[in-house]
Design a protein around this motif. Structure first.
Motif, PDB file in Angstrom:
ATOM      1  N   ARG A 291      -0.102   5.173  13.991  1.00  0.00           N
ATOM      2  CA  ARG A 291       0.056   4.779  12.594  1.00  0.00           C
ATOM      3  C   ARG A 291       0.417   3.294  12.564  1.00  0.00           C
ATOM      4  NH1 ARG A 291       4.928   5.081   9.795  1.00  0.00           N
ATOM      5  NH2 ARG A 291       4.741   4.947   7.522  1.00  0.00           N
ATOM      6  N   MET A 292      -0.335   2.506  11.804  1.00  0.00           N
ATOM      7  CA  MET A 292      -0.191   1.059  11.954  1.00  0.00           C
ATOM      8  C   MET A 292      -0.139   0.314  10.620  1.00  0.00           C
ATOM      9  SD  MET A 292      -2.528  -1.547  14.181  1.00  0.00           S
ATOM     10  CE  MET A 292      -1.991  -0.697  15.658  1.00  0.00           C
ATOM     11  N   ALA A 293       0.683  -0.743  10.607  1.00  0.00           N
ATOM     12  CA  ALA A 293       0.706  -1.728   9.518  1.00  0.00           C
ATOM     13  C   ALA A 293       0.453  -3.092  10.135  1.00  0.00           C
ATOM     14  CB  ALA A 293       2.054  -1.709   8.796  1.00  0.00           C
ATOM     15  N   ILE A 294      -0.330  -3.929   9.429  1.00  0.00           N
ATOM     16  CA  ILE A 294      -0.679  -5.251   9.951  1.00  0.00           C
ATOM     17  C   ILE A 294      -0.422  -6.295   8.883  1.00  0.00           C
ATOM     18  CG2 ILE A 294      -2.496  -6.697  10.942  1.00  0.00           C
ATOM     19  CD1 ILE A 294      -3.957  -4.142  11.740  1.00  0.00           C
ATOM     20  N   GLN A 295       0.435  -7.267   9.228  1.00  0.00           N
ATOM     21  CA  GLN A 295       0.626  -8.432   8.360  1.00  0.00           C
ATOM     22  C   GLN A 295      -0.293  -9.538   8.880  1.00  0.00           C
ATOM     23  OE1 GLN A 295       2.120 -11.559   9.408  1.00  0.00           O
ATOM     24  NE2 GLN A 295       1.582 -12.385   7.385  1.00  0.00           N
ATOM     25  N   THR A 296      -1.105 -10.107   7.998  1.00  0.00           N
ATOM     26  CA  THR A 296      -2.087 -11.094   8.435  1.00  0.00           C
ATOM     27  C   THR A 296      -2.331 -12.131   7.353  1.00  0.00           C
ATOM     28  OG1 THR A 296      -4.402 -11.377   9.096  1.00  0.00           O
ATOM     29  CG2 THR A 296      -3.914  -9.503   7.681  1.00  0.00           C
TER      30      THR A 296
ATOM     31  N   GLU B 272     -14.704   0.111  10.212  1.00  0.00           N
ATOM     32  CA  GLU B 272     -14.142   1.269   9.519  1.00  0.00           C
ATOM     33  C   GLU B 272     -12.794   1.689  10.117  1.00  0.00           C
ATOM     34  OE1 GLU B 272     -16.729   2.669  12.869  1.00  0.00           O
ATOM     35  OE2 GLU B 272     -16.938   1.239  11.223  1.00  0.00           O
ATOM     36  N   ARG B 273     -12.561   1.297  11.377  1.00  0.00           N
ATOM     37  CA  ARG B 273     -11.297   1.646  12.021  1.00  0.00           C
ATOM     38  C   ARG B 273     -10.118   1.004  11.305  1.00  0.00           C
ATOM     39  NH1 ARG B 273      -9.767   5.625  15.308  1.00  0.00           N
ATOM     40  NH2 ARG B 273     -11.567   5.303  16.666  1.00  0.00           N
ATOM     41  N   TRP B 274     -10.346  -0.188  10.753  1.00  0.00           N
ATOM     42  CA  TRP B 274      -9.245  -0.882  10.084  1.00  0.00           C
ATOM     43  C   TRP B 274      -8.777  -0.163   8.826  1.00  0.00           C
ATOM     44  CZ3 TRP B 274      -7.434  -3.776  13.563  1.00  0.00           C
ATOM     45  CH2 TRP B 274      -8.277  -4.487  14.429  1.00  0.00           C
ATOM     46  N   GLN B 275      -9.623   0.720   8.297  1.00  0.00           N
ATOM     47  CA  GLN B 275      -9.231   1.459   7.097  1.00  0.00           C
ATOM     48  C   GLN B 275      -8.065   2.409   7.388  1.00  0.00           C
ATOM     49  OE1 GLN B 275     -12.743   3.385   5.592  1.00  0.00           O
ATOM     50  NE2 GLN B 275     -13.915   1.479   5.461  1.00  0.00           N
TER      51      GLN B 275
ATOM     52  N   ILE C 192      -2.812  -2.791   5.466  1.00  0.00           N
ATOM     53  CA  ILE C 192      -2.924  -4.246   5.637  1.00  0.00           C
ATOM     54  C   ILE C 192      -2.069  -4.964   4.593  1.00  0.00           C
ATOM     55  CG2 ILE C 192      -4.498  -6.192   5.802  1.00  0.00           C
ATOM     56  CD1 ILE C 192      -4.974  -3.999   7.886  1.00  0.00           C
ATOM     57  N   TYR C 193      -1.276  -5.925   5.074  1.00  0.00           N
ATOM     58  CA  TYR C 193      -0.480  -6.780   4.189  1.00  0.00           C
ATOM     59  C   TYR C 193      -0.990  -8.208   4.377  1.00  0.00           C
ATOM     60  CZ  TYR C 193       2.624  -2.718   3.999  1.00  0.00           C
ATOM     61  OH  TYR C 193       3.138  -1.454   3.823  1.00  0.00           O
ATOM     62  N   SER C 194      -2.028  -8.570   3.626  1.00  0.00           N
ATOM     63  CA  SER C 194      -2.625  -9.895   3.804  1.00  0.00           C
ATOM     64  C   SER C 194      -1.883 -10.923   2.967  1.00  0.00           C
ATOM     65  CB  SER C 194      -4.103  -9.879   3.412  1.00  0.00           C
ATOM     66  OG  SER C 194      -4.252  -9.938   2.026  1.00  0.00           O
TER      67      SER C 194
ATOM     68  N   GLU D 103      10.121  -5.972   2.752  1.00  0.00           N
ATOM     69  CA  GLU D 103       9.247  -5.240   1.824  1.00  0.00           C
ATOM     70  C   GLU D 103       8.312  -4.301   2.592  1.00  0.00           C
ATOM     71  OE1 GLU D 103       5.749  -6.119  -1.510  1.00  0.00           O
ATOM     72  OE2 GLU D 103       7.006  -7.770  -0.778  1.00  0.00           O
ATOM     73  N   ILE D 104       7.773  -4.795   3.711  1.00  0.00           N
ATOM     74  CA  ILE D 104       6.864  -3.973   4.521  1.00  0.00           C
ATOM     75  C   ILE D 104       7.605  -2.759   5.071  1.00  0.00           C
ATOM     76  CG2 ILE D 104       5.503  -3.902   6.644  1.00  0.00           C
ATOM     77  CD1 ILE D 104       4.812  -6.858   6.146  1.00  0.00           C
ATOM     78  N   VAL D 105       8.810  -2.986   5.596  1.00  0.00           N
ATOM     79  CA  VAL D 105       9.594  -1.879   6.154  1.00  0.00           C
ATOM     80  C   VAL D 105       9.905  -0.844   5.086  1.00  0.00           C
ATOM     81  CG1 VAL D 105      11.808  -1.243   7.195  1.00  0.00           C
ATOM     82  CG2 VAL D 105      10.593  -3.267   8.000  1.00  0.00           C
ATOM     83  N   HIS D 106      10.267  -1.325   3.892  1.00  0.00           N
ATOM     84  CA  HIS D 106      10.578  -0.420   2.787  1.00  0.00           C
ATOM     85  C   HIS D 106       9.348   0.375   2.362  1.00  0.00           C
ATOM     86  CE1 HIS D 106      11.221   0.715  -1.480  1.00  0.00           C
ATOM     87  NE2 HIS D 106      12.452   0.961  -1.058  1.00  0.00           N
ATOM     88  N   ASP D 107       8.191  -0.292   2.362  1.00  0.00           N
ATOM     89  CA  ASP D 107       6.952   0.348   1.911  1.00  0.00           C
ATOM     90  C   ASP D 107       6.339   1.251   2.974  1.00  0.00           C
ATOM     91  OD1 ASP D 107       4.626   0.697   0.153  1.00  0.00           O
ATOM     92  OD2 ASP D 107       3.565  -0.553   1.610  1.00  0.00           O
ATOM     93  N   PHE D 108       6.334   0.781   4.211  1.00  0.00           N
ATOM     94  CA  PHE D 108       5.631   1.480   5.291  1.00  0.00           C
ATOM     95  C   PHE D 108       6.477   2.594   5.892  1.00  0.00           C
ATOM     96  CE2 PHE D 108       4.129   1.591   9.814  1.00  0.00           C
ATOM     97  CZ  PHE D 108       2.854   2.066   9.550  1.00  0.00           C
TER      98      PHE D 108
END
Length: 361
Positions: free
Chosen positions: A245-250, A266-269, A273-275, A289-294
């Motif tokens: 399970r993954m989150a990516i900030q970019t 399609e793998r990235w779906q 993603i937090y662009s 925010e990411i930790v709270h959301d993810f």
């Protein structure tokens, strides 16, 4: 070492009477339960008068402790006897596994009783019991270390392996409700030896195609910070193929930059993603925010590399890669305390920094 006091000076008589009491206690405790069995019943079953039993033990707790002492002595004496004058660690281990299983087979009621009721012991006696158990595990561990030193076994944690081997033998007792009627004693012993040896021997006997690191990571949650670099994307893609399970900030939208030929878009779906175009640049506030959301994060990976793999682009644009790299370091420094605090609260496992490319001096 905790001892059970006696009023009788004849050691041989004490040993004889206590063995009678222990054998009677194993029978009655297993049938009626520890708390439901009286000392009067134990005296009658052991062939000792109710008055005389107090000459050899003071309480049922004394008797319970003696049961463990009896089983432990049986195991230790047999283990030492069967490996006497045996030099080959492999043969020593084979004999010790068979002896441990034989003990579980012969004294399964007593062993199960010890598992179920050891909490009744006071602290000194429970400590003494555990110390004796540790010595029995140590016997196996010593053989494993000897085999490792002689090159017969591959490198592994001998403490863990010794406990696992002993636990496999104890399975015949603690899981007998499931095993009895489906597997006999010889099958069980053969299965234990097969697992022990095929899992420990060096060479080509291990099953091929087993990727332990993939199994270890499966089901974990990972956050990648600075996911715009080729290195971060490659790591992300590799982890996504392992059921993570993954989150990516970019700073870019994945797949948008043509110079990064990352396969299977399609793998990235499968990742969140937090662009920067939607959430802004990486800051302490965004991390929170990411930790709270993810939600829970097991591993944080922060790529400190600059955003391109083509050093000539800096020359064309009169830019320096050092500037971008310095910003990354500054950001990482700002985040360090917050990330550590959050990870400790979540009981997360790892924080990894991916170092810059070699030409980023």
């Amino acid at each position: 070492m905790s001892v059970v006091r006696t009023k009788v000076r004849n050691k041989e008589l004490v040993a004889k009477r206590r063995e009678q009491i222990v054998l009677a206690a194993i029978k009655l405790f297993s049938r009626k339960g520890f708390h439901q069995t009286s000392l009067r019943e134990l005296a009658e079953e052991s062939g000792i008068s109710h008055g005389n039993i107090y000459e050899y033990v003071g309480s049922k707790q004394d008797i319970f402790f003696l049961i463990h002492q009896f089983i432990d002595n049986q195991a230790t004496q047999e283990s030492n006897r069967i490996i006497e004058r045996v030099d080959d660690p492999l043969e020593k281990l084979r004999r010790m596994v068979k002896a441990e299983f034989q003990l579980m087979y012969e004294w399964s009621d007593a062993v199960l009783l010890l598992y179920q009721e050891s909490h009744i012991l006071d602290s000194p006696r429970l400590k003494a019991l555990l110390e004796r158990e540790r010595l029995r595990v140590q016997l196996i561990e010593d053989v494993l270390k000897e085999g490792m030193e002689k090159g017969q076994f591959r490198k592994f944690n001998t403490l863990v392996a010794a406990n696992l081997i002993k636990s496999m033998a104890e399975t015949w007792v603690v899981k007998r409700w499931d095993l009895r009627g489906h597997i006999d004693r010889m099958e069980m012993e053969k299965a234990i030896l097969d697992v022990a040896f095929n899992g420990l021997l060096d060479g080509k006997t291990s099953p091929e195609g087993v990727h332990w690191e993939e199994e270890e990571l499966r089901g974990k949650s990972v956050l990648i910070l600075g996911g715009e670099s080729l290195l971060a994307k490659a790591v992300a893609f590799s982890l996504l193929t392992r059921g993570i399970r993954m989150a990516i900030q970019t700073s870019d939208i994945l797949g948008e930059r043509r110079e990064y030929p990352i396969p299977a878009p399609e793998r990235w779906q499968e990742a969140r993603i937090y662009s920067a175009k939607q959430y802004g640049p990486l800051t302490v506030a965004l991390f929170k925010e990411i930790v709270h959301d993810f939600g829970h994060i097991d591993i944080v990976i922060h790529d400190l590399g600059v955003e391109t793999v083509d050093p000539t682009s800096f020359e064309r644009n009169n830019e320096s890669p050092v500037g971008g790299l310095q910003e990354k370091f500054n950001c990482a420094q700002d985040l360090a305390g917050v990330v550590e605090k959050k990870m400790r609260k979540m009981r997360s496992e790892k924080l990894l920094y991916l170092m810059p490319w070699a030409w980023d001096k």
